[in-house]
Scaffold this motif. Structure first.
Motif, short mmCIF file in Angstrom:
data_model
loop_
_atom_site.label_atom_id
_atom_site.label_comp_id
_atom_site.label_asym_id
_atom_site.label_seq_id
_atom_site.Cartn_x
_atom_site.Cartn_y
_atom_site.Cartn_z
N VAL A 71 0.84 -1.20 0.00
CA VAL A 71 0.00 0.00 0.00
C VAL A 71 0.88 1.26 0.00
O VAL A 71 0.65 2.19 -0.77
N LEU A 72 1.89 1.27 0.84
CA LEU A 72 2.77 2.43 0.92
C LEU A 72 3.60 2.61 -0.36
O LEU A 72 3.81 3.72 -0.82
N ALA A 73 4.04 1.51 -0.93
CA ALA A 73 4.83 1.59 -2.17
C ALA A 73 3.96 2.09 -3.32
O ALA A 73 4.41 2.89 -4.15
N ALA A 74 2.72 1.65 -3.38
CA ALA A 74 1.82 2.07 -4.46
C ALA A 74 1.48 3.56 -4.35
O ALA A 74 1.28 4.22 -5.36
N ALA A 75 1.46 4.08 -3.14
CA ALA A 75 1.11 5.48 -2.93
C ALA A 75 2.30 6.40 -3.17
O ALA A 75 2.12 7.59 -3.39
#
Length: 76
Positions: A71-75
């Motif tokens: 989730v953090l990488a995608a954001a």
């Protein structure tokens, strides 16, 4: 508190609760180059996740939880 505020990053460790969200947001806003270390983070409350997604600090160490890391990488 499950957050240690260091010179170069905020280290989120263990279970980070809703009580930590506002202080984290304020600290991140005050930094010229905000960064977080999530290598020892087991769980973050949804409010803390919202702070991370909204303010997009650099992640110096990804969390061990694969879903949270994704989730953090995608954001970013």
């Amino acid at each position: 508190m499950s957050i240690r505020y260091l010179k170069k990053h905020a280290a989120l460790e263990g279970v980070v609760s809703v009580d930590d969200a506002e202080a984290l947001a304020q600290w991140l806003r005050q930094q010229a180059r905000p960064a977080v270390h999530l290598g020892k983070c087991e769980h973050v409350h949804a409010a803390v996740l919202q702070v991370l997604l909204a303010l997009r600090p650099q992640v110096s160490a990804a969390p061990p939880d694969p879903w949270l890391a994704q989730v953090l990488a995608a954001a970013g």
